[in-house]
Design a protein around this motif. Structure first.
Motif, PDB file in Angstrom:
ATOM      1  N   LEU A  92       0.810  -1.215   0.000  1.00 11.61           N
ATOM      2  CA  LEU A  92       0.000   0.000   0.000  1.00 11.61           C
ATOM      3  C   LEU A  92       0.840   1.261   0.000  1.00 11.61           C
ATOM      4  O   LEU A  92       1.855   1.332   0.694  1.00 11.61           O
ATOM      5  CB  LEU A  92      -0.912   0.013   1.234  1.00 11.61           C
ATOM      6  CG  LEU A  92      -1.974  -1.073   1.267  1.00 11.61           C
ATOM      7  CD1 LEU A  92      -2.697  -1.060   2.611  1.00 11.61           C
ATOM      8  CD2 LEU A  92      -2.963  -0.873   0.116  1.00 11.61           C
ATOM      9  N   ARG A 129      -3.831   3.574  -1.407  1.00 13.75           N
ATOM     10  CA  ARG A 129      -4.863   3.475  -0.373  1.00 13.75           C
ATOM     11  C   ARG A 129      -6.153   4.156  -0.811  1.00 13.75           C
ATOM     12  O   ARG A 129      -7.248   3.633  -0.600  1.00 13.75           O
ATOM     13  CB  ARG A 129      -4.416   4.203   0.901  1.00 13.75           C
ATOM     14  CG  ARG A 129      -3.456   3.464   1.704  1.00 13.75           C
ATOM     15  CD  ARG A 129      -2.965   4.318   2.856  1.00 13.75           C
ATOM     16  NE  ARG A 129      -1.900   3.586   3.518  1.00 13.75           N
ATOM     17  CZ  ARG A 129      -2.136   2.597   4.375  1.00 13.75           C
ATOM     18  NH1 ARG A 129      -3.362   2.302   4.716  1.00 13.75           N
ATOM     19  NH2 ARG A 129      -1.135   1.932   4.903  1.00 13.75           N
ATOM     20  N   ASP A 145      -8.976   1.460  -0.623  1.00 18.19           N
ATOM     21  CA  ASP A 145      -9.857   1.559   0.548  1.00 18.19           C
ATOM     22  C   ASP A 145     -11.338   1.530   0.128  1.00 18.19           C
ATOM     23  O   ASP A 145     -12.095   0.675   0.594  1.00 18.19           O
ATOM     24  CB  ASP A 145      -9.489   2.828   1.339  1.00 18.19           C
ATOM     25  CG  ASP A 145     -10.243   2.945   2.640  1.00 18.19           C
ATOM     26  OD1 ASP A 145     -11.472   3.099   2.583  1.00 18.19           O
ATOM     27  OD2 ASP A 145      -9.612   2.870   3.724  1.00 18.19           O
ATOM     28  N   LEU A 185      -5.504  -2.247   5.737  1.00 19.90           N
ATOM     29  CA  LEU A 185      -5.551  -0.809   5.461  1.00 19.90           C
ATOM     30  C   LEU A 185      -5.467   0.016   6.748  1.00 19.90           C
ATOM     31  O   LEU A 185      -5.416   1.236   6.709  1.00 19.90           O
ATOM     32  CB  LEU A 185      -6.851  -0.459   4.729  1.00 19.90           C
ATOM     33  CG  LEU A 185      -6.888  -0.789   3.230  1.00 19.90           C
ATOM     34  CD1 LEU A 185      -8.322  -0.892   2.735  1.00 19.90           C
ATOM     35  CD2 LEU A 185      -6.120   0.271   2.432  1.00 19.90           C
TER      36      LEU A 185
END
Ligand code: ANZ
Length: 933
Positions: A774, A825, A829, A850
């Motif tokens: 990430l 992200r 996400d 995350l």
């Protein structure tokens, strides 16, 4: 790091359980959404991959709605009374409660494995006394209510008693059985028993003589669908039609409301049509015909009173009460013989068999009231006792069945519609013009019907009327494993137990079959008496009782004082989405609507209709595999050999177990072990050394040996999809198979693709060594476009219950993000939140990756920003004098003048202009450029 689905799924199952993630409480601050599945009957076989299809769909919808901020009620329970457990009890002596408990455990284990978000705190079981207390309570309310046609509602019997005491029953318009008229004095002069007998004709739960399918061998009444060709489906014993005292529920009182309620609900047209046909409303007339030399009058129901001049004979149902009265001595023996024959056929057989004509002349004649002609009266089994008046005026020129009957018995046929050829067939359409019909001549059918009814009413020989095909519902079985009917008898008159004595608990007995003298099993219960004195009713409620109100109990499962507390019912109201199988179109869904309408009349529920939106999931079909063999020579042949005729003798087939098949090839050793009676057979393989089976797509069923279990098969030990690929893959794959509502064959070929998709998604978060990939960088326009396109499509698709298209969008999205090498992200996400309703375990895990601490179940669903969807460039086709010559990609925000400038400056344009000046350049922004030379 690899995608270790087994560890991940185990971890999150535990988390959800420990945190009670799916617990739902009433919260008036939030909008509610009630998502319901048809609860299962826990059979011994467990769930196969076809069963959870609807549960997966409803689970996705529930999870989605939760993420959209709704307070979601998504419960599950068990429809646990009924035949299979009871049949097993009769055979083995094991108490059905024990069988059911074991089956429930297996079902629960399987459902948990699939990651369903049910609030198990609200579980209900129809066989639990705390539950069936309220099923009995509803029965008692039905017993103590009658249906007032004037108000169109159920009202307490006490209001009826008051009215009878004041003015008798003269002015009462009730849905009721046959009752003679009486006045107040006559009522008051009756004994209590006499009064109670009369009231029984008005109650919504009533005891009466009803024709039932009686199986003497099994000692019980069977439902229509438990009878095949006059024999019991189980055991193949003869079934006869018998009049028996039976509890029935007066669903017919609600026929019109059940019909009209369909206009309010969001169900498929096909399903509504099935219910409409089942209720079967017909407009027509009842007409009386005098019987010659008798005081008897035959009342017929007809939808075509206009055809009365073509009525050349009459037909009574063999069970009709006038048959004995009017039959002449000469015909008596023949008539009785015919009645005997008919008693062996079920109503359904009688309706289905239109080819064979049978009947019998009674010797009597009736008088057609319109032309005073003498017409013979017959009996025949195509006329049903339970519909209309059980008698018809037969018009062979207008009705196909009458026509066939007339031809067969050489009866008169008079055409009443212009232009018809009565030698060929009857004219059933309602388009023609009338002839041979006195005052109706020259009228079109619709007008003639109205005119005929008017005349019939004027002459006082009948009345316009409406009929419904719907029958009252028989409400009792001579069986053990069901809710006791909370009734006891005093002087043979039924009384209900007091409400505060509920539940009337099912007593323990040691044998579950009917007694030797043919009584229901409950007759075996020792000292089972109301207040130690009065005999209880011995039949139990039918299988559909407990399922006719269960969705209400989920709203308030622990309430000991009410079926459901009013404030809870007011909060949850109707079921917003109900998913289940189409086999319940007329049974469960009609009975449930009936009970809900009744409970609405009592003020227990706030809507008449229980299920706002309903969707039938399509069946998942299995592939059945067949082995062809010659039993005489004990030789089995590979299917390709059979097809090309390279076999000997006549072959028969048997099913092979799906576990023994790989790509149509049979593992003959495994097959022989499984089927020892074929152990000494020779299996002839093809040239490639393979033994092929024939395969056919059929319903997935234990009897066809084509059942695929989602998890490890407890009998064969064979690994299931869940062990092999994980529950998330199974969930996605079942949705990916095709549109929810259509039937589709189960085919595991595609499952690898779904599994790879999840691995690829995992790969956006982790590299092979388990390092998190990430990054926090800002998303590019391209990345944002992929994401928002997916948000928009997923949301639209879930709302439309189009889950297969949502899954394919995920696949496209993950491929595009992989191509863009996106590990950001800000993209992943929201993306993982989109996938969460479909594949909740992996979603929770990556959500944690995350950095989130809370479950993803209550994270918000991403919102689409349309701005990202707009394309940056437009591809313009450029044409010269109407012919497209080339295309050009230009920025989407260019003005028409600039577009023209850009296009004209191009080399390709110069080529097609060939030195000439354009006369006109037409620019349609976003679409095309056309150059006129
Ligand atoms: C005379 C006639 C003439 C009819 C004609 C039809 C056509 P639906 O629409 O299903 O309500 N019928 C009435 N009672 C019956 C019973 N108990 N068993 C079998 N058939 C019965 O159909 C009503 C029509 O079915 C009635 O109208 C009657 O036949 C028949 F050209 O009466 B008709």
């Amino acid at each position: 790091m690899e995608y270790h689905f087994q560890d991940i799924e185990r971890k999150w199952r535990k988390y959800w359980k420990e945190n009670n993630t799916y617990r739902t409480v009433e919260d008036t601050q939030r909008e509610k959404c009630y998502v319901l599945d048809m609860f299962p009957y826990p059979s011994g076989a467990g769930l196969h991959v076809g069963h959870p299809l609807g549960y997966i769909a409803s689970d996705i919808y529930s999870r989605f709605k939760r993420m959209k901020g709704f307070n979601v009620l998504h419960p599950m329970g068990y429809d646990a009374f009924g035949l299979p457990a009871e049949q097993y009890a009769i055979q083995t002596g094991q108490h059905p409660a024990v069988t059911i408990e074991k089956n429930i455990e297996r079902y629960r284990e399987q459902m948990d494995l699939l990651g369903f978000s049910f609030d198990w705190d609200r579980e209900v079981r129809t066989c639990d006394p705390a539950y069936y207390k309220w099923t009995q309570w509803i029965f008692i309310q039905l017993f103590h209510h009658w249906f007032n046609k004037d108000t169109g509602k159920a009202e307490p019997i006490s209001t009826l008693i008051t009215t009878f005491g004041q003015s008798g029953n003269q002015n009462v318009h009730a849905s009721a059985g046959p009752v003679a008229k009486f006045d107040a004095d006559q009522w008051k002069a009756m004994s209590e028993d006499e009064q109670r007998k009369i009231l029984l004709n008005y109650r919504l739960a009533y005891l009466s003589e009803a024709v039932v399918n009686w199986c003497p061998e099994l000692g019980t009444v069977l439902a229509n669908d438990e009878v095949k060709d006059g024999r019991s489906e189980r055991g193949g014993y003869p079934v006869v039609q018998k009049k028996m005292k039976q509890w029935s529920l007066r669903i017919t009182a609600y026929a019109e409301r059940l019909l009209q309620g369909l206009d309010e609900v969001d169900w498929s047209d096909a399903l509504k049509e099935i219910q409409r046909n089942w209720i079967g409303k017909s407009h027509g007339a009842n007409i009386f015909f005098h019987v010659e030399q008798s005081d008897a009058r035959i009342q017929v129901f007809t939808t075509r009173p206009d055809t009365i001049f073509g009525a050349t004979f009459m037909v009574l149902a063999p069970e009709h009460e006038l048959v004995a009265k009017i039959t002449t001595d000469d015909q008596k023996a023949e008539v009785e013989n015919y009645i005997e024959q008919t008693s062996r056929k079920t109503e359904r057989d009688r309706m289905a068999n239109v080819k064979t004509v049978s009947g019998c002349f009674t010797g009597a004649y009736a008088i057609n009231p319109f032309n005073n002609e003498k017409i013979p009266v017959w009996i025949a089994d195509y006329v049903l006792a339970g519909y209309g008046t059980g008698a018809i005026m037969a018009v062979p020129s207008g009705d196909e069945r009458d026509w066939r009957f007339a031809k067969h018995y050489n009866l008169n046929i008079v055409p009443v519609i212009e232009g018809q050829n009565v030698d060929e067939c009857a004219e059933e359409s309602k388009d023609g013009v009338l002839i041979n019909s006195d005052f109706l001549n020259g009228m079109k059918v619709q007008e003639a019907i109205k005119t005929a009814i008017k005349k019939i009413e004027e002459l006082g020989i009948g009345k316009g009327t409406i009929n419904y095909k719907l029958r009252d519902a028989v409400f009792g079985r001579q069986r053990y494993w069901g809710e006791p009917i909370p009734v006891y008898y005093k002087n043979g008159i039924p009384y209900t137990a007091d409400e505060d004595e509920l539940p009337v608990v099912l007593p323990e007995i040691t044998e579950y079959k009917p007694t030797e003298s043919g009584e229901a099993p409950l007759a075996r219960a020792k000292n089972w008496k109301y207040k130690g004195e009065f005999a209880y009713e011995q039949t139990t409620m039918p299988g559909w009782a407990g399922s006719s109100w269960y969705w209400l109990r989920y709203m308030d499962p622990g309430n000991e004082n009410h079926l459901v507390a009013s404030e809870k019912e007011k909060y949850w109201q109707q079921v917003d989405l109900y998913i289940g199988g189409s086999e319940h179109a007329t049974g469960h869904l009609l009975y449930s609507r009936f009970w809900n309408h009744f409970l609405h009349d009592l003020g227990v529920v706030s809507h008449r209709e229980p299920f706002k939106k309903l969707v039938n999931q399509g069946m998942i079909l299995g592939v059945a595999h067949m082995v062809h063999f010659n039993p005489d020579t004990k030789t089995a042949y590979s299917y390709d050999l059979v097809k090309s005729g390279k076999h000997e003798g006549a072959l028969i087939t048997t099913y092979a177990l799906i576990d023994h098949i790989q790509q149509e090839v049979l593992d003959t050793e495994a097959f022989k072990n499984w089927k020892p009676e074929m152990n000494d057979y020779t299996f002839v393989s093809n040239d490639a050394g393979e033994f092929l089976c024939e395969s056919a797509v059929e319903k997935m069923s234990k009897s066809k040996f084509n059942v695929v279990s989602p998890d490890r098969n407890p009998e064969t030990g064979k690994e299931g999809i869940v062990e092999r690929y994980g529950a998330d893959t199974l969930r996605l794959y079942e949705m990916f198979l095709g549109p929810l509502t259509i039937a589709k064959p189960w085919d595991t070929k595609g499952i690898e693709g779904t599994f790879r998709f999840l691995k690829k998604m995992w790969g956006l978060f982790y590299d092979r060594d388990g390092n998190v990939l990430l990054e926090n960088g800002e998303a590019t326009k391209d990345e944002l476009k992929v994401l928002h396109k997916t948000i928009k499509k997923t949301e639209d698709d879930i709302e439309r219950l189009s889950f297969n298209t949502a899954v394919s969008q995920f696949m496209i999205c993950i491929n595009e993000l992989s191509d863009l090498k996106c590990n950001k992200r800000s993209i992943l996400d929201p993306l993982i939140r989109l996938v969460a309703p479909f594949a909740p375990h992996i979603a929770e895990e990556l959500w944690q990756t995350l950095g989130h601490k809370e479950s993803i179940c209550h994270a918000g669903f991403p919102v689409c920003d349309e701005a990202y969807l707009a394309d940056d460039t437009v591809t313009y086709p450029v044409s010269f004098n109407g012919k497209t010559r080339f295309t050009v990609e230009l920025p989407a925000d260019l003005s028409p003048a600039d577009i023209e400038k850009e296009v004209m400056a191009m080399e390709s344009s110069a080529k097609w202009l060939d030195g000439k000046q354009p006369r006109k350049v037409i620019v349609v922004p976003g679409r095309i450029v056309n150059v006129v030379v």
